[in-house]
Enzyme design. Structure first.
Site, PDB file in Angstrom:
ATOM      1  N   SER A  13       0.808  -1.228   0.000  1.00 15.67           N
ATOM      2  CA  SER A  13       0.000   0.000   0.000  1.00 15.67           C
ATOM      3  C   SER A  13       0.842   1.279   0.000  1.00 15.67           C
ATOM      4  O   SER A  13       0.528   2.210  -0.749  1.00 15.67           O
ATOM      5  CB  SER A  13      -0.970  -0.007   1.175  1.00 15.67           C
ATOM      6  OG  SER A  13      -1.922  -1.032   0.992  1.00 15.67           O
ATOM      7  N   LYS A  62      -9.755  -5.696  10.950  1.00  9.62           N
ATOM      8  CA  LYS A  62     -10.816  -5.271  10.023  1.00  9.62           C
ATOM      9  C   LYS A  62     -12.230  -5.331  10.609  1.00  9.62           C
ATOM     10  O   LYS A  62     -13.071  -4.516  10.272  1.00  9.62           O
ATOM     11  CB  LYS A  62     -10.760  -6.112   8.751  1.00  9.62           C
ATOM     12  CG  LYS A  62      -9.540  -5.809   7.877  1.00  9.62           C
ATOM     13  CD  LYS A  62      -9.756  -6.404   6.509  1.00  9.62           C
ATOM     14  CE  LYS A  62      -8.505  -6.982   5.933  1.00  9.62           C
ATOM     15  NZ  LYS A  62      -8.730  -7.570   4.610  1.00  9.62           N
ATOM     16  N   ASP A  77     -12.438  -3.930  -1.300  1.00  5.26           N
ATOM     17  CA  ASP A  77     -12.241  -5.148  -2.096  1.00  5.26           C
ATOM     18  C   ASP A  77     -13.357  -5.312  -3.124  1.00  5.26           C
ATOM     19  O   ASP A  77     -13.143  -5.875  -4.197  1.00  5.26           O
ATOM     20  CB  ASP A  77     -12.192  -6.393  -1.195  1.00  5.26           C
ATOM     21  CG  ASP A  77     -10.876  -6.497  -0.451  1.00  5.26           C
ATOM     22  OD1 ASP A  77      -9.901  -5.852  -0.888  1.00  5.26           O
ATOM     23  OD2 ASP A  77     -10.823  -7.195   0.576  1.00  5.26           O
ATOM     24  N   GLY A  88     -13.764 -14.452   3.469  1.00  9.03           N
ATOM     25  CA  GLY A  88     -13.990 -13.008   3.444  1.00  9.03           C
ATOM     26  C   GLY A  88     -13.925 -12.435   2.037  1.00  9.03           C
ATOM     27  O   GLY A  88     -14.744 -11.590   1.654  1.00  9.03           O
ATOM     28  N   ASN A 108     -17.748 -24.396  -2.267  1.00  7.91           N
ATOM     29  CA  ASN A 108     -16.733 -24.303  -1.215  1.00  7.91           C
ATOM     30  C   ASN A 108     -16.468 -25.690  -0.648  1.00  7.91           C
ATOM     31  O   ASN A 108     -17.370 -26.522  -0.561  1.00  7.91           O
ATOM     32  CB  ASN A 108     -17.203 -23.367  -0.098  1.00  7.91           C
ATOM     33  CG  ASN A 108     -16.059 -22.956   0.804  1.00  7.91           C
ATOM     34  OD1 ASN A 108     -15.022 -22.499   0.315  1.00  7.91           O
ATOM     35  ND2 ASN A 108     -16.219 -23.142   2.099  1.00  7.91           N
ATOM     36  N   ARG A 109     -15.200 -25.929  -0.281  1.00  8.56           N
ATOM     37  CA  ARG A 109     -14.831 -27.220   0.302  1.00  8.56           C
ATOM     38  C   ARG A 109     -15.724 -27.538   1.494  1.00  8.56           C
ATOM     39  O   ARG A 109     -16.264 -28.632   1.617  1.00  8.56           O
ATOM     40  CB  ARG A 109     -13.357 -27.166   0.732  1.00  8.56           C
ATOM     41  CG  ARG A 109     -12.880 -28.391   1.449  1.00  8.56           C
ATOM     42  CD  ARG A 109     -11.432 -28.253   1.847  1.00  8.56           C
ATOM     43  NE  ARG A 109     -11.209 -27.093   2.719  1.00  8.56           N
ATOM     44  CZ  ARG A 109     -10.038 -26.764   3.222  1.00  8.56           C
ATOM     45  NH1 ARG A 109      -8.974 -27.484   2.926  1.00  8.56           N
ATOM     46  NH2 ARG A 109      -9.911 -25.715   4.011  1.00  8.56           N
ATOM     47  N   LEU A 142      -8.063 -14.316  -7.525  1.00 11.05           N
ATOM     48  CA  LEU A 142      -7.658 -13.316  -6.528  1.00 11.05           C
ATOM     49  C   LEU A 142      -6.237 -13.553  -6.018  1.00 11.05           C
ATOM     50  O   LEU A 142      -5.641 -12.680  -5.395  1.00 11.05           O
ATOM     51  CB  LEU A 142      -8.646 -13.310  -5.354  1.00 11.05           C
ATOM     52  CG  LEU A 142      -9.864 -12.380  -5.513  1.00 11.05           C
ATOM     53  CD1 LEU A 142     -10.589 -12.583  -6.830  1.00 11.05           C
ATOM     54  CD2 LEU A 142     -10.829 -12.528  -4.354  1.00 11.05           C
ATOM     55  N   TYR A 202      -2.352 -13.591  -6.081  1.00  8.57           N
ATOM     56  CA  TYR A 202      -1.374 -12.840  -6.876  1.00  8.57           C
ATOM     57  C   TYR A 202       0.081 -13.259  -6.648  1.00  8.57           C
ATOM     58  O   TYR A 202       1.001 -12.623  -7.159  1.00  8.57           O
ATOM     59  CB  TYR A 202      -1.557 -11.326  -6.715  1.00  8.57           C
ATOM     60  CG  TYR A 202      -1.370 -10.783  -5.325  1.00  8.57           C
ATOM     61  CD1 TYR A 202      -2.446 -10.650  -4.468  1.00  8.57           C
ATOM     62  CD2 TYR A 202      -0.113 -10.396  -4.875  1.00  8.57           C
ATOM     63  CE1 TYR A 202      -2.287 -10.154  -3.196  1.00  8.57           C
ATOM     64  CE2 TYR A 202       0.061  -9.892  -3.598  1.00  8.57           C
ATOM     65  CZ  TYR A 202      -1.035  -9.776  -2.769  1.00  8.57           C
ATOM     66  OH  TYR A 202      -0.876  -9.279  -1.501  1.00  8.57           O
ATOM     67  N   GLY A 228      -5.005 -11.207  -9.660  1.00 10.87           N
ATOM     68  CA  GLY A 228      -5.067 -10.731  -8.279  1.00 10.87           C
ATOM     69  C   GLY A 228      -4.334  -9.418  -8.066  1.00 10.87           C
ATOM     70  O   GLY A 228      -4.763  -8.587  -7.255  1.00 10.87           O
TER      71      GLY A 228
HETATM   72  P1  ATR Z   1     -10.161 -15.035   2.610  1.00  7.27           P
HETATM   73  O1  ATR Z   1     -10.575 -14.008   3.618  1.00  7.27           O
HETATM   74  O2  ATR Z   1      -8.924 -14.667   1.839  1.00  7.27           O
HETATM   75  O3  ATR Z   1     -11.278 -15.427   1.718  1.00  7.27           O
HETATM   76  P2  ATR Z   1     -10.476 -17.401   4.282  1.00  7.27           P
HETATM   77  O4  ATR Z   1     -11.661 -16.786   4.957  1.00  7.27           O
HETATM   78  O5  ATR Z   1      -9.449 -18.088   5.102  1.00  7.27           O
HETATM   79  O6  ATR Z   1      -9.659 -16.290   3.469  1.00  7.27           O
HETATM   80  O7  ATR Z   1     -10.994 -18.363   3.124  1.00  7.27           O
HETATM   81  C1  ATR Z   1     -10.151 -19.190   2.393  1.00  7.27           C
HETATM   82  C2  ATR Z   1     -10.958 -19.953   1.332  1.00  7.27           C
HETATM   83  O8  ATR Z   1     -10.077 -20.869   0.650  1.00  7.27           O
HETATM   84  C3  ATR Z   1     -12.090 -20.766   1.913  1.00  7.27           C
HETATM   85  O9  ATR Z   1     -13.159 -20.810   0.988  1.00  7.27           O
HETATM   86  C4  ATR Z   1     -11.422 -22.147   2.042  1.00  7.27           C
HETATM   87  O10 ATR Z   1     -12.329 -23.234   2.070  1.00  7.27           O
HETATM   88  P3  ATR Z   1     -12.953 -23.735   3.501  1.00  7.27           P
HETATM   89  O11 ATR Z   1     -14.056 -22.771   3.836  1.00  7.27           O
HETATM   90  O12 ATR Z   1     -13.454 -25.096   3.209  1.00  7.27           O
HETATM   91  O13 ATR Z   1     -11.825 -23.695   4.492  1.00  7.27           O
HETATM   92  C5  ATR Z   1     -10.610 -22.190   0.769  1.00  7.27           C
HETATM   93  N1  ATR Z   1      -9.528 -23.189   0.827  1.00  7.27           N
HETATM   94  C6  ATR Z   1      -8.366 -23.114   1.496  1.00  7.27           C
HETATM   95  N2  ATR Z   1      -7.641 -24.242   1.318  1.00  7.27           N
HETATM   96  C7  ATR Z   1      -8.376 -25.069   0.528  1.00  7.27           C
HETATM   97  C8  ATR Z   1      -8.199 -26.385  -0.017  1.00  7.27           C
HETATM   98  N3  ATR Z   1      -7.075 -27.088   0.222  1.00  7.27           N
HETATM   99  N4  ATR Z   1      -9.180 -26.893  -0.798  1.00  7.27           N
HETATM  100  C9  ATR Z   1     -10.303 -26.191  -1.059  1.00  7.27           C
HETATM  101  N5  ATR Z   1     -10.540 -24.953  -0.575  1.00  7.27           N
HETATM  102  C10 ATR Z   1      -9.599 -24.392   0.210  1.00  7.27           C
END
Ligand code: ATR
Length: 279
Positions: A21, A70, A105, A133, A154-155, A219, A221, A242
């Protein structure tokens, strides 16, 4: 009495991470010929409240806020709809003496898509990967721009379901295993997960299944060109990276603090790219 002191903004974090920044905002101050400054303030969680409530007496016209502050920043200010929807504020400024906040964002994501993948909003359906987030900012931006249906994979499926509840019926939670079958319908694919980031597992998505003319946004980078974006470019799909989002999210803060809307130029991008590569 008119204000004659140079305007000063800061980034508040703990620990004060190595952030790009200052590089971005000082570049704009310099090239726009504005007398002002942007500094990093390392503020531990226990001191954050006092720091923010005394931002103006400390000489600041506003601030960026990063991890871990935040959510607190949101609670201590008057948030706009974007910050509220994301549940976190990353930019603070004063309006008639009142401390206001937003989450840039949203604008960073959309501004980068507009600049890098014009026409992306002609598609009706998008597929968004991840429900953290960053995904909230993406969902807010896509719905705001009139995308009719967002498939959210999402996982951990509960998190996608939670976001679908929050954002309403246009957001459809889908199982991670359904990604392959949804790709042919997605005019826009967005990766908000950490998959594909340096040191993280790779993101296994076959961009060959996307319709021709689709846009792909990542996203992540680090690396600058993720395997996802590389594959999308090889198919001649529109892409938004990103780093572009990082640069575009800084625009609004600068405008609020220093009164001029700056441009994301190739020169600025090269400057930040060089800094990232040197790290
Ligand atoms: P941010 O604020 O950057 O979005 P976060 O809240 O930690 O960070 O979210 C990370 C994202 O990456 C989540 O959607 C996470 O999935 P989960 O909600 O199941 O944890 C996803 N993510 C991280 N590692 C992953 C993996 N190995 N396989 C699939 N999704 C993954």
């Amino acid at each position: 009495m008119t204000e004659t002191r140079p305007r000063l903004a800061c980034l508040i974090g703990w620990p004060a991470a190595h952030s790009r920044s200052p590089l971005i905002h000082r570049y704009w101050l310099r090239t726009l010929g504005i007398e002002g400054g942007y500094v990093i303030e390392a503020v531990p969680p226990d001191d954050f409240r006092d720091f923010v409530l005394r931002l103006s007496p400390r000489g600041f016209v506003g601030a960026n806020v990063t991890i871990p502050h935040k959510e607190r920043a949101l609670a201590l200010s008057k948030p706009d709809a974007r910050a509220q929807a994301v549940g976190a504020a990353n930019t603070l400024w004063f309006e008639n003496g009142e401390l206001c906040s937003t989450n840039t964002d949203v604008e960073g994501f959309i501004g980068n898509l507009d600049a890098s993948a014009p026409g992306w909003d002609g598609s009706e359906e998008a597929l968004v990967l991840g429900a953290g987030g960053a995904s909230r900012a993406v969902l807010f931006g896509l719905l705001d721009r009139g995308i009719k249906r967002v498939h959210l994979a999402n996982r951990t499926s509960e998190r996608a379901e939670g976001l679908a509840k929050q954002f309403g019926e246009k957001v459809h939670p889908v199982a991670w295993e359904q990604i392959g079958e949804l790709l042919p319908r997605a005019g826009l694919l967005v990766n908000t997960t950490s998959l594909g980031m340096h040191g993280q597992p790779s993101l296994e998505v076959d961009v060959g299944k996307l319709p021709s003319g689709a846009a792909v946004a990542d996203l992540v980078y680090v690396p600058l060109e993720t395997p996802l974006l590389k594959a999308a470019k090889a198919r001649r799909l529109k892409t938004a990276d990103g780093l572009g989002m990082l640069l575009h999210q800084a625009v609004r803060g600068f405008e609020l603090w220093f009164g001029a809307r700056p441009q994301v130029t190739a020169e600025l991008r090269a400057l930040v790219e060089a800094d990232l590569t040197a790290a």
